[in-house]
Enzyme design. Structure first.
Site, PDB file in Angstrom:
ATOM      1  N   ARG A   1      45.072 -50.179  16.871  1.00 44.43           N
ATOM      2  CA  ARG A   1      46.290 -49.821  16.133  1.00 44.43           C
ATOM      3  C   ARG A   1      46.597 -50.808  15.007  1.00 44.43           C
ATOM      4  O   ARG A   1      47.303 -50.474  14.062  1.00 44.43           O
ATOM      5  CB  ARG A   1      47.494 -49.683  17.077  1.00 44.43           C
ATOM      6  CG  ARG A   1      48.756 -49.203  16.345  1.00 44.43           C
ATOM      7  CD  ARG A   1      49.898 -48.806  17.268  1.00 44.43           C
ATOM      8  NE  ARG A   1      50.111 -49.729  18.357  1.00 44.43           N
ATOM      9  CZ  ARG A   1      50.738 -50.901  18.241  1.00 44.43           C
ATOM     10  NH1 ARG A   1      51.225 -51.293  17.082  1.00 44.43           N
ATOM     11  NH2 ARG A   1      50.883 -51.691  19.288  1.00 44.43           N
TER      12      ARG A   1
ATOM     13  N   TYR B   1      51.593 -31.022  -2.463  1.00 40.97           N
ATOM     14  CA  TYR B   1      51.102 -30.478  -1.199  1.00 40.97           C
ATOM     15  C   TYR B   1      52.296 -30.117  -0.304  1.00 40.97           C
ATOM     16  O   TYR B   1      53.260 -30.892  -0.200  1.00 40.97           O
ATOM     17  CB  TYR B   1      50.215 -31.525  -0.520  1.00 40.97           C
ATOM     18  CG  TYR B   1      49.828 -31.175   0.877  1.00 40.97           C
ATOM     19  CD1 TYR B   1      48.951 -30.123   1.129  1.00 40.97           C
ATOM     20  CD2 TYR B   1      50.344 -31.864   1.966  1.00 40.97           C
ATOM     21  CE1 TYR B   1      48.612 -29.783   2.418  1.00 40.97           C
ATOM     22  CE2 TYR B   1      49.998 -31.528   3.262  1.00 40.97           C
ATOM     23  CZ  TYR B   1      49.128 -30.487   3.479  1.00 40.97           C
ATOM     24  OH  TYR B   1      48.790 -30.140   4.759  1.00 40.97           O
TER      25      TYR B   1
ATOM     26  N   ASP C   1      48.160 -38.937  -5.181  1.00 37.62           N
ATOM     27  CA  ASP C   1      47.390 -38.246  -4.144  1.00 37.62           C
ATOM     28  C   ASP C   1      46.105 -37.754  -4.813  1.00 37.62           C
ATOM     29  O   ASP C   1      46.137 -36.875  -5.674  1.00 37.62           O
ATOM     30  CB  ASP C   1      48.220 -37.076  -3.584  1.00 37.62           C
ATOM     31  CG  ASP C   1      47.538 -36.386  -2.401  1.00 37.62           C
ATOM     32  OD1 ASP C   1      46.295 -36.383  -2.352  1.00 37.62           O
ATOM     33  OD2 ASP C   1      48.258 -35.840  -1.544  1.00 37.62           O
TER      34      ASP C   1
HETATM   35  C1  LIG Z   1      45.846 -31.646   3.293  1.00 41.34           C
HETATM   36  C2  LIG Z   1      46.539 -32.478   2.283  1.00 41.34           C
HETATM   37  C3  LIG Z   1      47.399 -33.514   2.659  1.00 41.34           C
HETATM   38  C4  LIG Z   1      47.751 -33.801   4.117  1.00 41.34           C
HETATM   39  O1  LIG Z   1      46.643 -34.246   4.821  1.00 41.34           O
HETATM   40  P1  LIG Z   1      46.441 -34.029   6.423  1.00 41.34           P
HETATM   41  O2  LIG Z   1      45.108 -34.661   6.622  1.00 41.34           O
HETATM   42  O3  LIG Z   1      46.499 -32.569   6.693  1.00 41.34           O
HETATM   43  O4  LIG Z   1      47.543 -34.778   7.081  1.00 41.34           O
HETATM   44  C5  LIG Z   1      47.967 -34.274   1.659  1.00 41.34           C
HETATM   45  N1  LIG Z   1      47.729 -34.035   0.348  1.00 41.34           N
HETATM   46  C6  LIG Z   1      46.909 -33.046  -0.048  1.00 41.34           C
HETATM   47  C7  LIG Z   1      46.682 -32.824  -1.501  1.00 41.34           C
HETATM   48  C8  LIG Z   1      46.290 -32.225   0.896  1.00 41.34           C
HETATM   49  O5  LIG Z   1      45.493 -31.227   0.485  1.00 41.34           O
END
Ligand SMILES: *Cc1c(COP(=O)(O)O)cnc(C)c1O
Length: 374
Positions: free
Chosen positions: A44, A98, A170
């Site tokens: 962790r 997202y 992101d």
């Molecule tokens: C799927 C996704 C997430 C979230 O990710 P998880 O692995 O499902 O928690 C965040 N940002 C984008 C652009 C995504 O496509």
């Protein structure tokens, strides 16, 4: 520094001194002996050998000082937000995020006394106009889901830097093969490694890449929230990233070919792909991306999304994205269902929009499947 395909294969690999195996050994222990002078090793705490191996690989690919791997993309995103935002702070999010990130904002931010604004569009001017005295963080996602809008990364990074605001991007849709936001001045990159980094529809994981200085609070928050990843999944993720460059380049080619095919088809009324010259973000995308990625959205003239998808045989309707197999989905009935018809209209998402996550199959087979359904 080695080039990206070489880094995909080699960066971070654990040197198996004892057995001289080529691959990183998998350390499954949750108890590690106490070593004088060093802090305790514990899964962790995100400091086990396999966490370090994958984190180092991702840091090398994003060209950041350091990275950390999480148990999901949302674990990575929520940890970053709570690491940098305190009660009374304000954050700005671009439009077209997202769905899970949007849901997190709506559900979790205000009840902890954190304020946020959604910018009117992806434009830098609309993001800038939301800056307040207490703005601490700007969050972007480019290309966006599902319309593949492009945010000008260097411009947002410069805006945030000049105002002393932390910028977060992101990079899930682009991957570091196509786009490296930190090289353009972004402070923190987040990933859903469930998508292209994992790439085989069998791993749930996330990642954060940033400077050593900014990772300190992220790491501290991460151990409290506990979103760490187990050794077996870490091993699978390490193995997957070795082929990231191969997969993404093939997917870039396939997606471009399919976007062009759809664009020239008389039964297609609209195509959204940043690689097409008439996409509104094409010039910005060309400047900041080395490939345009595998996500293509489109609308079929005179046929609803459901009946179109039913006629496909190779391309399956399915959730998620970024894997080897081409899948399709209807954002109106999946990721953007919670918005309602009015909300979707405001976001420019039509009821019959279809989003493809293009895989590594032969492009001719994919086009034949689309042709049949059309
Ligand atoms: C799927 C996704 C997430 C979230 O990710 P998880 O692995 O499902 O928690 C965040 N940002 C984008 C652009 C995504 O496509």
């Amino acid at each position: 520094m080695y080039r990206i395909p070489t880094r995909c294969v080699h960066a971070g690999t654990i040197d198996d001194v004892r057995e001289k195996g080529i691959n990183s050994p998998v350390y499954t222990s949750t108890s590690f002996g106490i070593t004088e002078g060093e802090g305790p090793v514990y899964p962790r705490y995100m400091n086990t050998p396999n966490v370090k191996a994958v984190s180092e690989k991702i840091a090398a690919l994003e060209e950041c000082e350091t990275a950390l791997v999480f148990s999901s993309g949302m674990a990575a995103i929520s940890t970053v937000l709570f690491a940098f935002l305190n009660q009374g702070d304000h954050a700005i999010f671009q439009r077209g995020l997202y769905g899970g990130t949007m849901h997190f904002l709506e559900r979790e931010m205000n009840r902890f006394g954190i304020h946020y604004s959604i910018a009117g569009s992806q434009s830098v001017a609309d993001i800038q106009s939301q800056i307040r005295k207490n703005t601490k963080l700007i969050f972007i996602e480019t290309p966006s889901n599902p319309l593949l809008n492009i945010t000008d990364i260097p411009a947002v990074a410069a805006l945030a830097a000049s105002a002393g605001i932390i910028s977060v991007a992101d990079n899930t849709f682009a991957t570091p093969v196509n786009q490296q936001p930190c090289r353009m001045g972004i402070d923190v990159v987040v990933h859903s490694a469930t998508k292209y980094l994992g790439g085989h529809s069998d791993i749930l994981a996330g990642a954060v890449a940033t400077s050593g200085r900014l990772m300190k609070p992220v790491h501290e928050t991460a151990l409290n929230f506990g979103g760490s990843l187990n050794a077996f999944t870490l091993y699978l993720l390490e193995r997957s990233i070795k082929t990231l460059d191969l997969r993404v380049n093939r997917i870039n080619l396939n997606a471009m070919e399919i976007a062009r095919y759809l664009k020239s088809h008389k039964k297609i009324s609209k195509v959204y792909y940043p690689g097409l010259a008439d996409h509104p973000g094409h010039l910005t995308a060309s400047a900041q991306m080395s490939g345009f990625g595998g996500m293509v959205s489109f609308e079929v003239a005179g046929q609803d999304a459901r009946s179109f998808q039913k006629k496909l045989r190779l391309i399956r309707p399915a959730v998620s994205l970024g894997a080897l197999e081409t899948i399709c989905c209807s954002p109106a009935s999946t990721s953007h269902r919670h918005l309602g018809a009015e909300g979707r209209k405001a976001e420019g998402i039509s009821e019959d929009l279809i989003r493809l996550s293009v895989g590594i199959e032969d492009a001719e087979d994919l086009k034949a499947d689309l042709e049949r359904a059309l």
